[in-house]
Design a protein around this motif. Structure first.
Motif, PDB file in Angstrom:
ATOM      1  N   PRO A  15       1.037  -1.060  -0.208  1.00 19.59           N
ATOM      2  CA  PRO A  15      -0.704   0.116   0.241  1.00 19.59           C
ATOM      3  C   PRO A  15       0.825   0.718   0.170  1.00 19.59           C
ATOM      4  CG  PRO A  15      -0.694  -1.277   1.248  1.00 19.59           C
ATOM      5  CD  PRO A  15       0.666  -2.184   1.464  1.00 19.59           C
ATOM      6  N   ARG A  16       0.746   1.465  -0.394  1.00 21.52           N
ATOM      7  CA  ARG A  16       1.199   3.624  -0.858  1.00 21.52           C
ATOM      8  C   ARG A  16       0.880   4.565   0.232  1.00 21.52           C
ATOM      9  NH1 ARG A  16       5.375   1.939  -4.216  1.00 21.52           N
ATOM     10  NH2 ARG A  16       4.290  -0.013  -6.131  1.00 21.52           N
ATOM     11  N   HIS A  17       2.232   5.613   0.406  1.00 18.09           N
ATOM     12  CA  HIS A  17       2.002   6.555   0.902  1.00 18.09           C
ATOM     13  C   HIS A  17       1.018   6.741   2.432  1.00 18.09           C
ATOM     14  CE1 HIS A  17       2.497   8.523  -2.344  1.00 18.09           C
ATOM     15  NE2 HIS A  17       1.322   8.157  -2.662  1.00 18.09           N
ATOM     16  N   THR A  18       1.679   5.347   3.247  1.00 22.26           N
ATOM     17  CA  THR A  18       2.136   5.111   4.695  1.00 22.26           C
ATOM     18  C   THR A  18       3.306   5.133   5.161  1.00 22.26           C
ATOM     19  OG1 THR A  18       1.326   2.687   4.838  1.00 22.26           O
ATOM     20  CG2 THR A  18       0.020   3.899   4.655  1.00 22.26           C
ATOM     21  N   LEU A  34      21.120   5.718  -1.430  1.00 21.41           N
ATOM     22  CA  LEU A  34      19.880   5.632  -1.275  1.00 21.41           C
ATOM     23  C   LEU A  34      19.122   4.292  -0.945  1.00 21.41           C
ATOM     24  CD1 LEU A  34      18.786   3.713  -4.426  1.00 21.41           C
ATOM     25  CD2 LEU A  34      19.607   6.619  -4.781  1.00 21.41           C
ATOM     26  N   VAL A  35      18.158   3.729  -1.395  1.00 20.51           N
ATOM     27  CA  VAL A  35      17.244   2.445  -0.536  1.00 20.51           C
ATOM     28  C   VAL A  35      16.198   2.400  -1.744  1.00 20.51           C
ATOM     29  CG1 VAL A  35      15.363   0.407   0.829  1.00 20.51           C
ATOM     30  CG2 VAL A  35      17.365   3.095   1.857  1.00 20.51           C
ATOM     31  N   ALA A  36      16.012   3.129  -2.336  1.00 23.00           N
ATOM     32  CA  ALA A  36      15.205   2.666  -3.457  1.00 23.00           C
ATOM     33  C   ALA A  36      15.277   3.414  -4.496  1.00 23.00           C
ATOM     34  CB  ALA A  36      13.122   2.007  -4.022  1.00 23.00           C
ATOM     35  N   PHE A  37      14.701   3.869  -5.513  1.00 22.16           N
ATOM     36  CA  PHE A  37      14.716   4.156  -6.270  1.00 22.16           C
ATOM     37  C   PHE A  37      13.817   4.233  -7.878  1.00 22.16           C
ATOM     38  CE2 PHE A  37      17.676   2.345  -8.732  1.00 22.16           C
ATOM     39  CZ  PHE A  37      17.445   2.340  -9.977  1.00 22.16           C
ATOM     40  N   ASP A  38      12.715   4.908  -8.643  1.00 27.14           N
ATOM     41  CA  ASP A  38      11.879   4.847  -9.613  1.00 27.14           C
ATOM     42  C   ASP A  38      12.180   5.067 -11.014  1.00 27.14           C
ATOM     43  OD1 ASP A  38      11.078   7.264 -10.001  1.00 27.14           O
ATOM     44  OD2 ASP A  38       9.422   6.674  -8.332  1.00 27.14           O
ATOM     45  N   LEU A  39      11.960   5.129 -12.303  1.00 24.22           N
ATOM     46  CA  LEU A  39      11.644   6.014 -13.121  1.00 24.22           C
ATOM     47  C   LEU A  39      11.530   7.046 -13.636  1.00 24.22           C
ATOM     48  CD1 LEU A  39      11.871   2.475 -15.263  1.00 24.22           C
ATOM     49  CD2 LEU A  39      13.981   4.121 -14.535  1.00 24.22           C
ATOM     50  N   MET A  40      11.213   7.892 -12.646  1.00 19.08           N
ATOM     51  CA  MET A  40      11.299   9.461 -12.586  1.00 19.08           C
ATOM     52  C   MET A  40      11.951  10.093 -11.643  1.00 19.08           C
ATOM     53  SD  MET A  40       6.614   9.603 -12.589  1.00 19.08           S
ATOM     54  CE  MET A  40       6.141   8.405 -11.112  1.00 19.08           C
ATOM     55  N   GLY A  41      13.048   9.160 -11.406  1.00 17.80           N
ATOM     56  CA  GLY A  41      13.955   9.962 -10.097  1.00 17.80           C
ATOM     57  C   GLY A  41      13.571  10.161  -8.720  1.00 17.80           C
ATOM     58  N   ASN A  42      12.476   9.361  -8.500  1.00 17.35           N
ATOM     59  CA  ASN A  42      12.659   9.641  -7.167  1.00 17.35           C
ATOM     60  C   ASN A  42      13.371   8.500  -6.046  1.00 17.35           C
ATOM     61  OD1 ASN A  42      10.194  11.269  -7.431  1.00 17.35           O
ATOM     62  ND2 ASN A  42       8.767   9.704  -8.314  1.00 17.35           N
ATOM     63  N   ARG A  43      13.860   9.160  -5.116  1.00 19.03           N
ATOM     64  CA  ARG A  43      14.868   8.268  -4.256  1.00 19.03           C
ATOM     65  C   ARG A  43      14.370   8.196  -3.094  1.00 19.03           C
ATOM     66  NH1 ARG A  43      17.463  10.343  -0.042  1.00 19.03           N
ATOM     67  NH2 ARG A  43      19.347   9.634   1.072  1.00 19.03           N
ATOM     68  N   MET A  44      14.022   7.061  -2.237  1.00 20.98           N
ATOM     69  CA  MET A  44      13.722   6.984  -1.065  1.00 20.98           C
ATOM     70  C   MET A  44      15.049   6.221  -0.218  1.00 20.98           C
ATOM     71  SD  MET A  44      11.365   4.040   0.730  1.00 20.98           S
ATOM     72  CE  MET A  44      10.161   4.618   0.248  1.00 20.98           C
ATOM     73  N   GLY A  45      15.667   7.186   0.695  1.00 21.97           N
ATOM     74  CA  GLY A  45      16.329   7.111   2.066  1.00 21.97           C
ATOM     75  C   GLY A  45      15.860   5.867   2.908  1.00 21.97           C
ATOM     76  N   MET A  46      17.036   6.147   4.111  1.00 21.71           N
ATOM     77  CA  MET A  46      15.949   5.060   5.595  1.00 21.71           C
ATOM     78  C   MET A  46      15.464   6.078   6.170  1.00 21.71           C
ATOM     79  SD  MET A  46      17.718   2.593   5.282  1.00 21.71           S
ATOM     80  CE  MET A  46      17.756   2.091   7.068  1.00 21.71           C
ATOM     81  N   GLY A  47      14.750   6.991   6.255  1.00 19.84           N
ATOM     82  CA  GLY A  47      14.146   7.908   7.241  1.00 19.84           C
ATOM     83  C   GLY A  47      13.871   8.646   7.322  1.00 19.84           C
ATOM     84  N   GLY A  48      15.819   9.082   7.582  1.00 22.51           N
ATOM     85  CA  GLY A  48      15.716  10.106   8.702  1.00 22.51           C
ATOM     86  C   GLY A  48      15.409  11.723   7.404  1.00 22.51           C
ATOM     87  N   THR A  67       8.824   0.169  -9.062  1.00 27.30           N
ATOM     88  CA  THR A  67       7.946   1.046 -10.425  1.00 27.30           C
ATOM     89  C   THR A  67       7.303   1.849  -9.691  1.00 27.30           C
ATOM     90  OG1 THR A  67       7.276  -0.813 -11.162  1.00 27.30           O
ATOM     91  CG2 THR A  67       5.828   0.874 -11.368  1.00 27.30           C
ATOM     92  N   ASN A  68       6.994   2.584  -9.255  1.00 28.38           N
ATOM     93  CA  ASN A  68       7.215   4.043  -8.854  1.00 28.38           C
ATOM     94  C   ASN A  68       7.324   3.798  -7.151  1.00 28.38           C
ATOM     95  OD1 ASN A  68       4.321   4.784  -7.332  1.00 28.38           O
ATOM     96  ND2 ASN A  68       4.363   3.399 -10.143  1.00 28.38           N
ATOM     97  N   LEU A  69       7.354   5.484  -7.008  1.00 23.79           N
ATOM     98  CA  LEU A  69       7.695   4.925  -5.203  1.00 23.79           C
ATOM     99  C   LEU A  69       6.263   6.115  -4.284  1.00 23.79           C
ATOM    100  CD1 LEU A  69      11.488   5.692  -4.394  1.00 23.79           C
ATOM    101  CD2 LEU A  69      10.464   4.054  -3.909  1.00 23.79           C
ATOM    102  N   PRO A  70       6.359   5.593  -2.868  1.00 24.06           N
ATOM    103  CA  PRO A  70       5.056   6.650  -2.756  1.00 24.06           C
ATOM    104  C   PRO A  70       5.990   7.599  -1.718  1.00 24.06           C
ATOM    105  CG  PRO A  70       5.726   4.868  -1.042  1.00 24.06           C
ATOM    106  CD  PRO A  70       6.770   5.184  -2.251  1.00 24.06           C
TER     107      PRO A  70
END
Length: 226
Positions: free
Chosen positions: A31-34, A160-174, A203-206
């Protein structure tokens, strides 16, 4: 590279691609965005990258190093901030060694001692004194003479932990890098570049409003621009 080495590398790339597909498939069902969904995704990707063998990690780091060097030289980068590998991240050791050989100055982050949630960047060389921070990650010991202002950095290579094909980056949360890069486009520096295994793509990141997308992401097999 010998024929056997090339075959081994191709098999590695194939296995990594399959792993990336499996991770992306898992992420699609989250599920997204939580906060829980983001943490689930982090766990899935971290498990995927840590499952890579030592040989796969080495081959990946060498391939990504060459691609990153080409991008840094194309941008005439002379002052480059990056990170020391932790928790299965794409290894930066070959890249650091190559940058030193080219005479390019390197810098590492350390947690700001006074401003919680902020980073400082200090010059890094082979004899820089290091110490673990509260997360168990090695960082330079504080020396005000070694601090470089952000506007004097040419490039920041971000973990980074994860990325998608729009350049969005997910880090560790800090949020450390998002805060640090919040105004990079307005100021024009430093240019952020993501550095990651291919299996960290989803595919895409929240995303949240504070997440800073990246203009470049370099993996062992590709250079992605946005």
């Amino acid at each position: 590279m010998s024929t056997s080495s090339k075959l081994s590398y191709l098999h590695t790339q194939s296995d990594t691609a399959h792993l990336a597909v499996n991770v992306a498939s898992q992420a699609t069902n989250i599920p997204r965005h939580t906060k829980e969904s983001r943490n689930q995704l982090r766990k899935a990707i971290r498990t995927a990258r840590k499952s890579l063998s030592e040989i796969e990690q080495t081959q990946a780091s060498l391939s990504a190093c060459q691609r990153m060097l080409e991008q840094l030289q194309a941008n005439n980068a002379q002052h480059v901030a990056l990170y020391l590998t932790h928790d299965g991240e794409l290894a930066t050791t070959p890249l650091i060694s190559a940058l030193w050989q080219l005479g390019i100055h390197t810098y590492l982050p350390r947690l700001h001692p006074l401003n919680t949630g902020q980073l400082l960047f200090l010059h890094y060389s082979a004899d820089t004194p290091m110490q673990p921070n509260q997360f168990g990650i090695l960082e330079p010991k504080l020396d005000v003479r070694a601090i470089i202002p952000l506007t004097e950095l040419d490039v920041v290579i971000t973990p980074l932990v994860a990325f998608d094909l729009m350049g969005n980056r997910m880090g560790m949360g800090g949020g450390y890098y998002d805060r640090m890069l919040a105004n990079w486009q307005r100021k024009g520096k430093p240019l952020p570049m993501g550095y990651a295994h291919d299996c960290q793509q989803v595919t895409n990141l929240p995303c949240e409003h504070w997440d800073v997308p990246l203009p470049f992401i370099i993996t062992p097999s590709r250079v992605l621009t946005f």
